[in-house]
Design an enzyme around this catalytic site. Structure first.
Site, PDB file in Angstrom:
ATOM      1  N   HIS A 185      39.789  -9.695 -43.998  1.00 55.10           N
ATOM      2  CA  HIS A 185      38.620  -8.868 -44.041  1.00 55.10           C
ATOM      3  C   HIS A 185      38.634  -7.393 -44.301  1.00 55.10           C
ATOM      4  O   HIS A 185      38.866  -6.539 -43.451  1.00 55.10           O
ATOM      5  CB  HIS A 185      37.881  -9.386 -42.731  1.00 55.10           C
ATOM      6  CG  HIS A 185      37.000 -10.485 -42.562  1.00 55.10           C
ATOM      7  ND1 HIS A 185      35.803 -10.760 -43.061  1.00 55.10           N
ATOM      8  CD2 HIS A 185      37.813 -11.657 -42.055  1.00 55.10           C
ATOM      9  CE1 HIS A 185      35.734 -12.143 -42.780  1.00 55.10           C
ATOM     10  NE2 HIS A 185      36.717 -12.809 -42.154  1.00 55.10           N
TER      11      HIS A 185
ATOM     12  N   CYS B  53      37.694 -13.881 -47.558  1.00 53.53           N
ATOM     13  CA  CYS B  53      37.735 -15.152 -46.586  1.00 53.53           C
ATOM     14  C   CYS B  53      37.296 -16.411 -46.926  1.00 53.53           C
ATOM     15  O   CYS B  53      37.836 -17.069 -47.873  1.00 53.53           O
ATOM     16  CB  CYS B  53      37.277 -14.681 -45.237  1.00 53.53           C
ATOM     17  SG  CYS B  53      37.850 -15.720 -43.655  1.00 53.53           S
TER      18      CYS B  53
ATOM     19  N   GLU C 232      36.719  -5.290 -44.926  1.00 57.85           N
ATOM     20  CA  GLU C 232      35.451  -4.538 -44.659  1.00 57.85           C
ATOM     21  C   GLU C 232      35.562  -4.154 -43.015  1.00 57.85           C
ATOM     22  O   GLU C 232      34.797  -3.058 -42.805  1.00 57.85           O
ATOM     23  CB  GLU C 232      34.092  -5.253 -44.500  1.00 57.85           C
ATOM     24  CG  GLU C 232      33.940  -6.575 -43.605  1.00 57.85           C
ATOM     25  CD  GLU C 232      34.555  -7.827 -44.356  1.00 57.85           C
ATOM     26  OE1 GLU C 232      33.923  -9.101 -43.879  1.00 57.85           O
ATOM     27  OE2 GLU C 232      35.579  -7.683 -45.105  1.00 57.85           O
TER      28      GLU C 232
ATOM     29  N   SER D  30      12.900   4.355 -26.089  1.00 56.03           N
ATOM     30  CA  SER D  30      14.189   4.401 -24.957  1.00 56.03           C
ATOM     31  C   SER D  30      14.686   5.777 -24.679  1.00 56.03           C
ATOM     32  O   SER D  30      15.237   5.995 -23.602  1.00 56.03           O
ATOM     33  CB  SER D  30      14.968   3.242 -25.243  1.00 56.03           C
ATOM     34  OG  SER D  30      15.949   4.065 -26.151  1.00 56.03           O
ATOM     35  N   GLY D  31      14.564   6.635 -25.653  1.00 54.26           N
ATOM     36  CA  GLY D  31      15.139   7.809 -25.709  1.00 54.26           C
ATOM     37  C   GLY D  31      16.371   7.905 -26.163  1.00 54.26           C
ATOM     38  O   GLY D  31      17.173   8.876 -26.507  1.00 54.26           O
ATOM     39  N   GLY D  32      17.021   6.709 -26.545  1.00 49.93           N
ATOM     40  CA  GLY D  32      18.279   6.713 -27.320  1.00 49.93           C
ATOM     41  C   GLY D  32      18.103   6.833 -28.772  1.00 49.93           C
ATOM     42  O   GLY D  32      16.898   7.207 -29.253  1.00 49.93           O
ATOM     43  N   VAL D  33      19.332   7.190 -29.655  1.00 47.82           N
ATOM     44  CA  VAL D  33      19.249   7.477 -30.881  1.00 47.82           C
ATOM     45  C   VAL D  33      18.430   6.626 -31.640  1.00 47.82           C
ATOM     46  O   VAL D  33      17.744   7.046 -32.797  1.00 47.82           O
ATOM     47  CB  VAL D  33      20.664   7.851 -31.343  1.00 47.82           C
ATOM     48  CG1 VAL D  33      21.357   6.301 -31.436  1.00 47.82           C
ATOM     49  CG2 VAL D  33      20.650   8.162 -32.996  1.00 47.82           C
ATOM     50  N   ASP D  34      18.632   5.350 -31.627  1.00 47.52           N
ATOM     51  CA  ASP D  34      17.926   4.115 -32.249  1.00 47.52           C
ATOM     52  C   ASP D  34      16.493   4.518 -32.269  1.00 47.52           C
ATOM     53  O   ASP D  34      15.782   4.616 -33.494  1.00 47.52           O
ATOM     54  CB  ASP D  34      18.370   2.657 -32.022  1.00 47.52           C
ATOM     55  CG  ASP D  34      19.779   2.585 -32.066  1.00 47.52           C
ATOM     56  OD1 ASP D  34      20.563   3.371 -32.478  1.00 47.52           O
ATOM     57  OD2 ASP D  34      20.084   1.979 -30.931  1.00 47.52           O
ATOM     58  N   SER D  35      15.877   4.197 -31.135  1.00 50.97           N
ATOM     59  CA  SER D  35      14.327   4.436 -31.165  1.00 50.97           C
ATOM     60  C   SER D  35      13.687   5.707 -31.427  1.00 50.97           C
ATOM     61  O   SER D  35      12.540   5.994 -32.070  1.00 50.97           O
ATOM     62  CB  SER D  35      13.925   3.912 -29.868  1.00 50.97           C
ATOM     63  OG  SER D  35      14.129   4.768 -28.781  1.00 50.97           O
ATOM     64  N   SER D  36      14.612   6.838 -31.131  1.00 50.51           N
ATOM     65  CA  SER D  36      14.369   8.191 -31.519  1.00 50.51           C
ATOM     66  C   SER D  36      14.150   8.303 -33.020  1.00 50.51           C
ATOM     67  O   SER D  36      13.380   8.829 -33.652  1.00 50.51           O
ATOM     68  CB  SER D  36      15.438   9.170 -30.929  1.00 50.51           C
ATOM     69  OG  SER D  36      15.486   9.229 -29.683  1.00 50.51           O
TER      70      SER D  36
END
EC number: 6.3.5.2
Length: 521
Positions: A177, A87, A179, A231-237
């Site tokens: 793009h 681009c 990607e 938070s219990g989500g995948v990221d913070s876990s």
């Protein structure tokens, strides 16, 4: 700025594209190490054939006429290293080599079909049997004259020089793009560049990623104590597990109930992390504190910043009680960063402040640890598998830190929160019962800031509109709405209206990203 290690890599020079990290991620998917550096910071002395197998020039919001806003050392073009311009990168490569760029008569945004003109190693297996390929465009300028010794590989109706190459110098330019997932065979084109043109061998895996992140945490934190916003989500876990492996007992996780969680979420999180995973967890009930601060606030940016500031105040409050805490860890992902600010210092446009990025206070006592900030959601899930997290954590749909606050545009009230919790509960429950939950990237219910007239039992009603949103995506950068099987939407609409007082109309959001974001605010 020094490059990170001696691995042979693909260097991505960033000009501020929202998709720059997506390029790096695509290269990593191929099993090859990649690194991003801003066009403002790269120095030619850092680049040699020994450590750089190829260079990709990213897109960006600038145009080539703004010479004072971008920097690029032309000597890089003389190093004999293959270069692919994407681009804006395609345009700047052409201009620096003597070509011309002008404003397009017909701008191209979204899907476009390109037609093959010539054969190229770059486009091997890229076109279909009709010599066409669908790609994702996002440009208002175009290359109008090729540099010397270039040839046309593909064109569109509005852009003659969509793919060009100088095979002798190993220079390649594409106006679209490759990607993004909407470019039908973009991964094939990037694979051709990496392996057939740059001739690099595989040298990267998710296991390497895990070890690299653990070592980076150790280097950053040392022997200091860290609190992790869980938070219990995948990221913070995943962050919690990485920290646990890196620093052990020096980690304390804090789960804050801000009153804007999904139904029964606080119970599930405490049970999972405190009882099952045996993580050192402090539970903080701050419902009243958050709701009081958000009273009469309707602007989404203010909501996010209030929530971000209050989270930090609570974390700092508990850090003082634990003593000797120097760092706060959180599960910031790359899409959070690029919607909030530029990561490399290039001119990326701000979309919105995320509570854990642009929503954070400027003066924080704690230093941030964000090991996932250059990763995408599906990469984090793979990392979770490497860390032996259970599937029920890894497969959870994303849930924003501000929670239901950004799923009810307008002023927040306790009544609206109660209604929305129930609507979301019924929606997610129905997805699980119909075997659809794992087919969807993210799904949620929202409450719109208007009421409509309805009829129930021969009586007039004037109640809220519930909006349902379910999207498919690979990385959260682009998304399409989920096409539900016949009868599902009618069924869930009836369930919500019949079981929840305060809603008399249900609508389904069929907007893609872009132009919309996944969350309403």
């Amino acid at each position: 700025m020094s490059l990170s290690n001696n691995l042979s890599k693909i260097l991505i020079i960033d000009f501020g594209s929202q998709f720059t990290q997506l390029i790096a991620r695509r290269v990593r998917e191929l099993g090859v190490f990649s690194e991003i550096v801003s066009h403002k910071k790269i120095k030619i002395a850092q680049i040699t054939k020994d450590n750089i197998a190829g260079i990709i020039l990213s897109g960006g919001p600038l145009n080539v006429y703004e010479n004072d806003k971008f920097k690029f050392d032309k000597k890089i073009l003389k190093l004999g290293i293959p270069i692919l311009g994407i681009c804006f990168g395609h345009q700047i490569l052409s201009k620096l080599l003597g070509g011309k760029v002008k404003k397009s008569k017909h701008r191209e945004f979204g899907l476009a079909t390109i037609n093959k003109v010539s054969n190229s190693t770059l486009t091997k297996n890229f076109f279909n049997k009709n010599n066409r390929s669908d790609v994702w465009m996002s440009h208002a300028d175009q290359v109008s004259k090729m540099p010397k010794n270039f040839k046309i590989i593909a064109s569109t109706k509005n852009s003659k020089l969509t793919i060009i190459e100088n095979i002798k110098e190993n220079f390649y330019g594409v106006q679209f793009h490759p990607e993004v997932t909407h470019t039908n065979k973009g991964k094939i084109l990037l694979r051709n560049f990496v392996f057939l043109i740059c001739k690099i061998k595989k040298n990267w895996s998710s296991k390497d990623q895990k070890l690299k992140l653990i070592n980076e945490i150790k280097d950053q934190v040392g022997d200091n104590k860290v609190i992790c916003g869980l938070s219990g989500g995948v990221d913070s876990s995943v962050v919690a597990q990485l920290l646990s492996k890196a620093i052990g007992k020096n980690l304390t996780c804090i789960f804050v109930n801000n009153g804007l969680l999904r139904k029964n979420e606080e119970i599930q999180v405490v049970n999972t992390f405190k009882k099952k995973l045996k993580i050192n967890l402090i539970y903080v009930n701050a419902e009243k504190e958050f709701i009081r601060k958000l009273t009469n606030v309707s602007d989404p940016e203010k909501k996010r910043k209030i929530i971000g500031n209050l989270f930090i105040k609570i974390f700092e409050r508990y850090a003082n009680r634990i003593k000797n805490v120097k760092f706060l860890a959180q599960g910031t992902l790359y899409p959070d960063l690029i919607e909030s600010k530029s990561v490399t210092g290039s001119q990326t446009s701000k979309i919105k402040s995320h509570h854990n990025v642009g929503g954070l206070p400027k003066r924080m006592k704690l230093k941030l640890v964000e090991p996932l900030k250059f990763l995408f959601k599906d990469e984090v899930r793979k990392l979770g598998l490497e860390l032996n997290l259970s599937n029920d954590i890894i497969s959870r749909h994303p849930f924003p830190g501000p929670g239901l606050a950004i799923r009810m545009p307008g002023i927040i009230t306790n009544e609206k929160i109660k209604i929305l919790k129930e609507a979301d509960f019924y929606f997610i429950k129905a997805l699980r019962e119909h075997g659809l939950y794992d087919k969807i990237w993210q799904a949620y219910a929202a409450l719109l800031p208007v009421k409509t007239v309805g009829v129930m039992g021969d009586n007039r009603t004037y109640e809220h509109i519930c909006l349902l949103r379910a999207i498919t995506s690979e990385d959260g950068m682009t998304a399409d709405f989920f096409d539900f099987p016949k009868g599902f939407m009618q069924s869930i609409s009836n369930q919500i209206i019949n079981n929840i007082r305060g809603i008399n109309r249900v609508v389904y959001d069929v907007t893609s990203k872009p132009p919309s974001t996944i969350e309403l605010e």
